[in-house]
Enzyme design. Structure first.
Site, PDB file in Angstrom:
ATOM      1  N   THR A 124       0.818  -1.201   0.000  1.00 36.67           N
ATOM      2  CA  THR A 124       0.000   0.000   0.000  1.00 36.67           C
ATOM      3  C   THR A 124       0.855   1.255   0.000  1.00 36.67           C
ATOM      4  OG1 THR A 124      -1.520   1.305   1.394  1.00 36.67           O
ATOM      5  CG2 THR A 124      -0.112  -0.268   2.521  1.00 36.67           C
ATOM      6  N   TYR A 146      -1.339   0.631  10.432  1.00 34.87           N
ATOM      7  CA  TYR A 146      -1.568  -0.049   9.157  1.00 34.87           C
ATOM      8  C   TYR A 146      -0.323   0.038   8.279  1.00 34.87           C
ATOM      9  CZ  TYR A 146      -3.497  -0.830   4.457  1.00 34.87           C
ATOM     10  OH  TYR A 146      -3.726  -1.277   3.179  1.00 34.87           O
TER      11      TYR A 146
END
Length: 313
Positions: A124, A146
Site C-alpha cells: 500500500t 496499518y
C-alpha cells in the site's frame, strides 16, 4: 496456471480473482470472512466468483492449518489478505496479526514446499507516510499502525527473496475505488449517503487531501501484468496507481454530479495518521510492466454508482 489468491472475497482480491480466471488460470481463493465490515458484501463477492467456477475456502491465515492449500501445485500467490485502513476500532494486535503474522505463516508454509510459487505481495502507499509521492527506492515513513505493519510484511516477503528461499515482488497500491469497494471507504460511503439521504462524515481538513484515486480495473491491470515477467519483478517493488491527483472535495463534487444530488456533510475531528497527499510515481511500472492506467475519476465513479444501485438500492 494454478493460482492462490488470499483475501479473495474482498474488494480488490475478488476483482483480481475474476480477471485471472478470465485469463484462463485456475484460481483457488481463501478468505477469513472477517466482520471488520458487513460480511454480506464478502458473501456477495464470493457468490459472484462461485458463479465463475472460482472456489473460496474459509481459512484464517493466522490460526488455521494451511497445508490443504498446497495439496496441489500452486504456481502463483497473490496475497491480498490484511487488516485494512486506519479505523479506530482496530487494535495494534489486529494489524500485527492480520498483516504480519498471517504473512509469516503463509511464507512458512511455502518454505516447506519443493516447488515454490511466485509470491506477489499486495502492499500500500500508506507505507510511504503522510506524503506518499515517492519512488520505490526512497525511505518509507509510515505514520499509522496499518502502514507500519504492511511495510513489515512487505520486507518479510522480500527477505525471503534476498535469501533465495522463493521469488517474489511487492506492489504498492494507491487509493483504489470502484464496484465492490468496502463500505467504510470514501466513495461507497458517499454514494450510500447521497442515495439514502444520510450525512457523510468528513474529517477535518480531509476535503483538501489529494489522492491518486485509481479505478480498480486499472489496478488489476498492473497486478496481473507481473505474470510472465518473473525475471524483472523478482525482489522488486512497484508503485501502482494513477498519476492524476484529485482532492476529496473534487471526489465529493463528482459523486454529487453523477447522483444529481447534494450530499449532507457531518464534520468530524481529523484522524491521526491519515495521509494528506498521495501521488503515484509509476515510472518503474510503466517501464518494466508496461503499466498505463487510463480510467478517469468520473468514468470510474459512474461504474461504481451503477454497481451500488444494482446491489443495494
Amino acid at each position: 496456471m494454478r493460482i492462490l489468491v488470499t483475501g479473495a472475497a474482498g474488494f480488490i482480491g475478488s476483482h483480481t480473482s475474476e480477471r485471472l480466471s478470465d485469463m484462463g488460470h485456475e484460481v483457488l481463493g481463501v478468505d477469513n470472512f472477517s466482520d471488520y465490515y458487513d460480511v454480506k458484501l464478502k458473501e456477495l463477492n464470493a457468490r459472484t466468483l462461485s458463479e465463475k467456477g472460482i472456489e473460496i475456502k474459509k481459512i484464517d491465515l493466522c490460526i488455521d492449518d494451511l497445508s490443504s492449500l498446497f495439496e496441489d501445485q500452486i504456481d502463483y500467490i497473490f496475497h491480498f489478505a490484511a487488516q485494512p485502513g486506519i479505523a479506530v476500532s482496530s487494535t495494534f494486535n489486529d494489524y500485527i496479526s492480520n498483516n504480519f503474522i498471517a504473512t509469516q505463516r503463509l511464507l512458512d508454509a511455502i518454505e516447506r514446499l519443493d516447488d515454490k510459487p511466485f509470491f506477489v505481495n499486495i502492499a500500500t502507499s500508506s507505507i510511504y507516510g503522510l506524503q506518499a509521492t515517492m519512488t520505490e527506492v526512497e525511505a518509507p515513513m509510515p505514520a499509522s499502525w496499518y502502514g507500519v505493519t504492511k511495510l513489515a510484511a512487505e520486507q518479510l516477503v522480500l527477505a525471503y527473496s534476498r535469501r533465495g528461499l522463493l521469488q517474489s515482488t511487492s506492489l504498492r497500491l494507491y487509493s483504489v475505488y470502484g464496484p465492490r469497494e468496502r463500505p467504510d471507504k470514501l466513495y461507497t460511503r458517499l454514494i450510500d449517503c447521497g442515495l439514502n439521504d444520510k450525512a457523510f462524515p468528513l474529517y477535518d481538513g480531509s476535503e483538501r487531501h489529494l489522492r491518486s484515486f485509481t479505478y480498480v480495473q486499472d489496478i488489476v491491470d498492473g497486478i496481473v501484468s507481473v505474470i510472465g515477467r518473473e525475471e524483472v519483478t523478482n525482489g522488486e517493488i512497484f508503485n501502482l496507481g494513477t498519476e492524476e491527483e484529485n482532492s476529496t472535495a473534487t471526489g465529493i463534487a463528482t459523486v454529487e454530479k453523477i447522483l444529481q444530488k447534494k450530499i449532507k456533510i457531518d464534520h468530524k475531528p481529523a484522524r491521526p495518521g491519515d495521509q494528506s497527499r498521495t501521488k503515484a510515481n509509476i515510472y518503474k511500472a510503466r517501464k518494466l510492466l508496461q503499466y498505463d492506467p487510463g480510467t478517469s475519476l468520473e468514468d470510474g465513479l459512474r461504474e461504481q454508482v451503477a454497481w451500488f444501485k444494482e446491489n443495494f438500492k
